[in-house]
Enzyme design. Structure first.
Site, PDB file in Angstrom:
ATOM      1  N   GLU B  17       0.801  -1.227   0.000  1.00  0.00           N
ATOM      2  CA  GLU B  17       0.000   0.000   0.000  1.00  0.00           C
ATOM      3  C   GLU B  17       0.838   1.282   0.000  1.00  0.00           C
ATOM      4  O   GLU B  17       0.854   2.028   0.988  1.00  0.00           O
ATOM      5  CB  GLU B  17      -0.995  -0.022   1.174  1.00  0.00           C
ATOM      6  N   GLU B 162      -6.090  -8.005  -1.557  1.00  0.00           N
ATOM      7  CA  GLU B 162      -6.607  -8.120  -0.190  1.00  0.00           C
ATOM      8  C   GLU B 162      -8.089  -7.791  -0.193  1.00  0.00           C
ATOM      9  O   GLU B 162      -8.513  -6.853  -0.855  1.00  0.00           O
ATOM     10  CB  GLU B 162      -5.935  -7.116   0.774  1.00  0.00           C
TER      11      GLU B 162
END
Lengths: 530, 530, 530
Positions: B17, B162
């Site tokens: 991220e 995810e």
């Protein structure tokens, strides 16, 4: 040395409102030393804190950061415990020299602040003689709980070291108590075990930060309007003192207030409106309404005198605490656990038994999944169609003798049709697990049932909502304080079993139908209950 | 070197991220060097940024501050572009050594975050093989748009790197997906082009920051309640894999998502509720509802396959982008511009052509004044009496062949009676400019008209609001995924043109009247449409 | 030196919007020196500030901290006065060299910001020739008060140095004025005494922070839609200039605006919604509606021309100010004090006379206790059953000739049945103390009564709510500006006493029934009232 042997000094108050910790470099060093003392090796700490997760592994105690939010839950809990120990050391730095010079009759106290969660008050008060607290609360039920919290620290009477004569100046909105309310609240304090009520402040200082704080004497040095009310109160206290002497509240029910659990929930609320104190007071209200006197205590305290113990959010439940509770249950105690109970161990780590952790085998059930809620979910419990609020859990019985109570209605699919509570016999007692915080009406009904099951229903149960009855019992008599917390008069029936004598006007009826004016107070003496 | 030639490794995910930039002194220096490389001389920068206004003139690149809000709009836009370039360099620092040792079959990806606007994802993904994104979205329509955003970065299938098995722990309120919803959302991902759906997290770590995050296996290591749902899903994926192999969504309509435009609007919103992503999704919903598959792409991408392109807030419109769009329009494309379009050039400076800037001469109209709105204004458009929200502009036709569409009702005097939209033929295509964001019902009607005009109406248009239909097409067949995103059953008619075979239960009807239970999913194979 | 003798330069504007002070070490040192100069010795400061309270005693001026909130009230007030003096010195650093070179006809001004409370504008404007202010207000009544504030600094006409041609860009929501409203507001400025109205900004700079600010000429250099409206206005101003020449508003009533009082209340609001400016404007509205022109002045100014003075929150009332007011009252003035008046002395210390401090003996009454309010309390005043809002006080008459007005209904017990206001004759005049801020309707009725009692009722009293009438009087004639601040037409009757001639169209009726279109303006000349 100057006042230590002066018999007119009754005691010592040290410091003022212990509050926020320091985050400076010295505090970091002290924390690191404290951790090293506790864990011995950094490997031990890494293991207990599961630092391998998220690559947090430390190679030296000096690397550990200091935060009080959004960190490893183990670190956060240790920080609070370190702060508590640091405050204890700070207090002892003051009590030690005082005790060297003080008379044995002189007590040492400080003024603490209600539900303030900056340190563990149960630990701190071990180093003090008398509990003192500053009562600036505005809701009378919450105030009742805070008095019981203060009494519970040492299981004895306490002082209200500060309260306002009308209003304060440090809130966004500083509203005045109604006429008569200050007197009513002072009697409430006494009813809950206060042996003194002290007002802040007496007379306005002409400059400085508290110019707008309530006073008894104005800037002109003359009585402010509230003076007369406090004067009346003083006369009443003087008259009542002999009867109150040697009395204190005694409870058959206790509410468990556990600082590690409060901290652990506050660190990780999961839904923003989940407030562990509000969860406690949600249970406190109906419990007091049905069972009368309630002790607010830590789970480590002596439990022998209780028949019913309610633990609304006992989130951190180490093995030794569980065993302490179990021992009491086996002797006949009824333990009611609320949602989020028994999730964590002493390191704030998840307990692999699943909730309620070490008690799961004895409950004959465990929580398979929790659900934080914003919208309440329908449920049926204690013959009431109600709602579960803020939190709900699915309970899985693991023993054929486990009883289920109530069931959830349709909502997210996972909860639909699941039991709301389960209970299980343990020795002569039982453990019950309630998986949500029911709405107020349903919780009332459910708590009434628990109180009845544990044979702890008060003869003063079910008084009108604004009427509070407080009992203080001594060796040979009981004092009953009746308070109307409403602005308007309330009429109700005082049962014959509680008949007594009015302490201020013995000619007035002290049983049967009673009318209390707005903020009215009556004080009776009566024989001790059988 | 250790795994590079291991054929059981399918690919590489670098980092986690990519998010916030640094504002430290090194970043300042790098920004100054980047600006110097871009502008050559400080005089050139001063001119492009109009620094003489407000006495901002610099005499040295080293004087330029770093801010990400409330600064010169040119500086702010350059900062974002510098941050993007810096992330690209960071990614290449990792991909370069991996590629030296990896098998050609091994892809490199990272996990990006939906609409996150910290860098330009179109630029970044040029350095990666596969788009991966972390899907923690809760609204299914917005989730649909985010999947299409992910697919659009490289115009090919992607991975959900995810997603949560039930709920997360980092929001203020972490609510659980309903039973069945996790499976439905996984099929939605596949329907939009995901070739993998990965769950975070598998099993609870006993300590650390994610104790309250959803898991597939609990703290006891046993299946959590959601386990069974994900197990079913896994079996379905295995069964469906051969049919899905080689298929992907194909669109005739595109929504333009331009990072410089989003940034420019976010820097200077003018009305606080104007959210450039919400402006995009306001158009996405009806477009998908009418036209089926929608590509979310940057205006620099290849446009040849589209018949209709909607650009809701193409605020920054440099000359070269305008020419790229015009070339496509001239070949027959329909371009619909939304409010705030074509206001700025590549330096975030006002375009003196007035809106829509370089396209104004081709539109045969320009915007004479914009009006930020808090209260919606009345309008009539596409046979609908509705409201314009958040923004409205007055349009001045400059060519006799310019057509006007709809008109504003009475409000602030300036807008009263003015056209809501104008359109103009350009070559074989046309450009339309819509000067407000109509309320949902009016926008639905207006978009339906645009979709019909461009001959892009889907055979699956106008399904019930909670039903989503996703098509993946391969060389010899199409897969249709039908999803009910509601808690309760929905019945609808699947047109004969979409008749196919149920992949999991071929005996069930796969056309005509269909009832999907709450969160129900059906997957059909069918011949490719003619 | 370059422009000083250029007769085409009419004046000098120095700097732009003086605003926030510095808190840097140099400012600390300057503050310490300023305090030392004021107090002489640290002992004197300690005594005036009551630093012994809360252990704040200083042994050296260098120890005094700098804060602008949550500190000793004396420190906070001194800080504001120090900041004012520092701005004065800053202004003189610019005016002194300009005056050495400028023509005597050239004025010096700066652009101040309405109710901005960072310094005392009455002090600052003593160093300037002309008041200029930047008018970005959106509510017309508040705008009226701000114009009167600007005029009051020097009791003469002023300039609007900036106002927007439609909208600004620095608010969270930047909404446009309606068509016609910009012209109406410009005429309002003139009606209140503006001799110039200047627009910011003329033409859009293509880059920089104000791209979204309203302009008269667009990014293309051509007239923006508002151009025509401002062009009309310019022509009107040209036509009206001879009639306006030498005229200005003249008031018989004044509203006291005292910076030390505003600061003192803002430092210690006690209830968060108590805004001292809103308290002022609550009184301004009905006062202007009934009495016509209102001067907004400081209590130190010359009061001779007024018959009625209203002081809604004269919190800080030193002895000399009280004597200045008393001298005027004795000559026949009516002084109406609002709640919170006369609480503090010049050091922001409580006045031991109790409120209204030095005026208490002359009022023949004092405030025994104040009550901050969130819920309004019932009251009866001026034949109206209404509510008291935000603040209420109990008043104790100390003289048999003190008159009481109105009474509070039942609320907190303390206020029940107490008088809402008291008044007392002083010489030929009288002082009235009103202990709350009544709701709008009750305050209207009460102010009307005060205005009538003081013989200051305007012939234009009680016009419809959206109609504003402004009078500018010269030696031989009066100019009447009538404005409709509503979007829609309003009809009303102009009394014969105000009959005049329409300045732009002399054929139109200028008395009797008049209809103004939405945002309509008419300008009349008439003989001076007798």
């Amino acid at each position: 040395m100057r006042y230590g042997h002066n018999p007119t000094i009754v005691g010592w108050q040290i410091d003022n409102e212990l509050a926020e910790p320091s985050f400076d470099p010295e505090a970091h060093k002290a924390f690191h030393a404290w951790l090293q003392h506790k864990y011995g090796t950094i490997q031990n700490l890494n293991q207990k804190w599961w630092t391998s997760y998220w690559s947090q592994t430390y190679s030296d105690f000096g690397q550990i950061p200091v935060h009080d939010a959004e960190e490893n839950p183990a670190l956060l809990l240790n920080w609070k415990q370190f702060v508590t120990d640091t405050w204890v050391s700070y207090v002892r730095n003051q009590t030690t020299p005082i005790r060297q010079h003080a008379l044995p009759s002189q007590f040492i106290t400080t003024n603490t602040m209600g539900w303030f969660d900056g340190f563990d008050g149960y630990t701190l008060h071990q180093s003090l003689d008398l509990v003192g607290w500053d009562d600036y609360e505005t809701d009378w039920t919450d105030n009742a709980a805070r008095h019981d919290l203060a009494r519970g620290y040492k299981n004895k009477n306490f002082w209200v070291t500060e309260t306002d004569p009308g209003f304060v100046n440090w809130r966004p909105n500083n509203l005045a108590h109604d006429k008569g309310e200050v007197r009513a609240l002072a009697w409430q304090a006494v009813g809950h075990g206060a042996d003194a009520v002290e007002y802040w402040q007496w007379r306005a200082a002409l400059n400085g930060q508290e110019q707008y704080h309530g006073v008894i004497a104005g800037a002109d040095g003359n009585p402010a309007p509230i003076y007369a009310e406090i004067q009346t109160l003083g006369a009443e206290f003087e008259k009542a003192a002999p009867a109150l002497q040697g009395t204190s509240p005694h409870a058959q029910v206790a509410l468990l207030h556990d600082m590690p659990s409060r901290w652990a929930i506050s660190f990780q609320k999961q839904v923003e409106d989940f407030n562990p104190v509000k969860a406690l007071t949600a249970f406190y209200g109906p419990l007091r309404h049905q069972a009368g006197t309630v002790d607010v205590i830590s789970p480590q305290q002596n439990l022998a005198s209780y028949k019913l113990i309610v633990a609304p959010g006992l989130n951190v439940l180490p093995q030794d605490t569980a065993e302490h509770l179990l021992e009491w249950v086996r002797q006949g105690g009824h333990l009611l656990l609320g949602p989020r109970s028994g999730m964590k161990d002493a390191e704030n780590a998840l307990d692999p038994h699943l909730q309620p952790g070490p008690l799961a085998p004895f409950l004959g059930a465990h929580v398979s999944q929790f659900y934080g809620l914003v919208q309440p979910v329908p449920l049926s419990l204690a013959q009431t169609q109600g709602k579960g609020t803020l939190w709900a859990e699915t309970l899985v019985p693991t023993d054929p003798t486990t009883q289920t109570e109530g069931f959830y209605g349709p909502s997210n699919g996972w909860l639909d049709g699941q039991p709301v509570a389960v209970s299980h016999q343990v020795g002569k007692g039982k453990i019950t697990y309630l998986s949500t915080i029911p709405d107020a009406a349903t919780l009332d009904a459910y708590i009434k049932k628990q109180v009845q099951d544990a044979s702890t229903l008060s003869p003063l149960a079910d008084l009108p909502a604004d009427i509070e009855a407080c009992l203080r019992t001594g060796t040979d008599h009981t004092v009953l304080v009746l308070i109307n917390h409403a602005r308007t008069p309330v009429t109700f029936t005082l049962p014959q079993a509680m008949a007594g004598t009015d302490l201020f006007d013995p000619r007035q009826a002290a049983s049967g139908q009673i009318t209390l004016p707005g903020y009215g107070v009556r004080v009776f003496t009566l024989p001790n209950p059988a």
